[in-house]
Design an enzyme around this catalytic site. Structure first.
Site, PDB file in Angstrom:
ATOM      1  N   SER A 122       0.846  -1.184   0.000  1.00 14.64           N
ATOM      2  CA  SER A 122       0.000   0.000   0.000  1.00 14.64           C
ATOM      3  C   SER A 122       0.879   1.230   0.000  1.00 14.64           C
ATOM      4  O   SER A 122       2.031   1.191   0.455  1.00 14.64           O
ATOM      5  CB  SER A 122      -0.895  -0.001   1.243  1.00 14.64           C
ATOM      6  OG  SER A 122      -1.483   1.267   1.451  1.00 14.64           O
ATOM      7  N   TYR A 159      -0.442  -0.530  10.134  1.00 19.24           N
ATOM      8  CA  TYR A 159      -0.741  -0.905   8.751  1.00 19.24           C
ATOM      9  C   TYR A 159       0.441  -0.578   7.834  1.00 19.24           C
ATOM     10  O   TYR A 159       0.839  -1.385   6.983  1.00 19.24           O
ATOM     11  CB  TYR A 159      -1.990  -0.150   8.300  1.00 19.24           C
ATOM     12  CG  TYR A 159      -2.474  -0.457   6.917  1.00 19.24           C
ATOM     13  CD1 TYR A 159      -3.124  -1.650   6.629  1.00 19.24           C
ATOM     14  CD2 TYR A 159      -2.313   0.465   5.888  1.00 19.24           C
ATOM     15  CE1 TYR A 159      -3.600  -1.923   5.348  1.00 19.24           C
ATOM     16  CE2 TYR A 159      -2.781   0.211   4.610  1.00 19.24           C
ATOM     17  CZ  TYR A 159      -3.420  -0.983   4.344  1.00 19.24           C
ATOM     18  OH  TYR A 159      -3.886  -1.245   3.077  1.00 19.24           O
ATOM     19  N   LYS A 214       2.617  -3.235   5.662  1.00 21.99           N
ATOM     20  CA  LYS A 214       2.644  -3.130   4.206  1.00 21.99           C
ATOM     21  C   LYS A 214       4.047  -2.881   3.669  1.00 21.99           C
ATOM     22  O   LYS A 214       4.391  -3.332   2.574  1.00 21.99           O
ATOM     23  CB  LYS A 214       1.684  -2.033   3.744  1.00 21.99           C
ATOM     24  CG  LYS A 214       0.214  -2.401   3.903  1.00 21.99           C
ATOM     25  CD  LYS A 214      -0.091  -3.753   3.290  1.00 21.99           C
ATOM     26  CE  LYS A 214      -1.557  -4.068   3.215  1.00 21.99           C
ATOM     27  NZ  LYS A 214      -1.811  -5.439   2.703  1.00 21.99           N
TER      28      LYS A 214
END
Length: 305
Positions: free
Chosen positions: A151, A164, A168
């Site tokens: 991401s 997150y 990622k």
């Protein structure tokens, strides 16, 4: 034309959103697809969803073959069961798409380490669990295609997403090593970095952006990354029909003669960060060779390496 006839694909988090789109795209081009979905909200709490069975029904209705499995990808035993049942049903596994994920957004100051760990467990450990379970099968077949999902939050950062973003960013490191270790057996490993309108982004983006950032604009890139002639060790960024390759470069740098001090680093900072002739390192040892060779040459040492 890119086809997946007689191939078997596992897609995690395939009950809704981008995962569902990937699964349908694979099935439309001939693949037998395992729809993995635990049936949870974007925060990882159970919803009792029958989304996976719904996607299976869609694939069967279009004349394809599919099965559902509700493995929690962060649980290695459940992943092993999913892989075992896939082999019992279809006899091989050619493609693994690691797409499952959750969000537990908070600023780092307010985030609990339990929430940090939970996101890492689903995204990173979940991807590793799935890849580890299919690895011996792909090695035996001398063929495999694995895609990890990164991401922009991991590649570039995003406020409130330390867990997150860390998970990622880790996809790149995992890809780099699996690419090297899988090359001998034609196991190609790539990373997709999508920006899409999904459950995980619908509250973060304006309606106009959601309209153009549909999952259907991203799945074609995924299908290429798992095709027979796919590249390997590639980060493909995608969104709204735009595709780009994300790369990590290293500058040429500067060899500091004499005392290596913080002041010397500061004095050479402009040269250290000069992007002229920057290059990609093929592996960690490439960087080691670069540094050792430069130091040896400066000392008139013949380093045959």
């Amino acid at each position: 034309m890119i086809r997946f006839d007689d191939q078997v694909a596992i897609v995690t988090g395939a009950g809704v959103g981008l995962g569902r789109c990937h699964a349908l795209g694979l099935a439309a081009r001939g693949a037998k697809v395992v729809i993995n979905d635990l049936g949870v909200s974007t925060q990882g709490t159970s919803t009792g969803s029958d989304a996976a069975q719904s996607v299976v029904a869609e694939i069967i209705a279009m004349g394809g073959q599919a099965m559902a499995h509700g493995a929690d990808v962060s649980d290695a035993d459940q992943v092993a069961d999913m892989v075992s049942k896939t082999m019992e049903r279809f006899g091989r596994i050619d493609i693994l798409v690691n797409n499952a994920g959750i969000l537990l957004d908070k600023t780092f100051a307010k985030m609990t380490m339990a929430d940090f760990r939970k996101v890492i467990d689903v995204h990173l450990i979940g991807s590793a669990n799935c890849a580890h379970a299919v690895w011996p099968i792909m090695r035996e077949q001398k063929y495999g295609r694995i895609v990890l999902t990164s991401s922009g939050s991991g590649l570039y950062g995003n406020f409130g997403q330390s867990n997150y973003g860390a998970a990622k960013a880790a996809m790149m490191g995992l890809m780099n090593v699996l690419h090297i270790e899988g090359a001998r057996d034609d196991i190609r490993v790539n990373t997709l970095a999508p920006t899409a309108a999904t459950r995980m982004t619908e509250e973060l983006l304006p309606p106009e952006a959601l309209e153009v950032l549909k999952p259907e604009t991203i799945t074609p890139g995924l299908l290429y990354l798992v095709s027979k002639d796919a590249p390997s060790k590639t980060i493909l960024s995608a969104g709204a029909g735009t595709f780009a390759q994300t790369r990590v470069y290293e500058t040429q740098g500067v060899l500091i003669d004499g005392d290596i001090t913080p002041e010397a680093i500061a004095a050479h900072w402009e040269q250290i960060t000069d992007p002229t002739n920057q290059e990609e390192m093929q592996d960690a040892f490439s960087q080691t060779r670069k540094y050792a060779k430069r130091a040896a040459e400066a000392r008139n040492i013949n380093l045959d390496w």
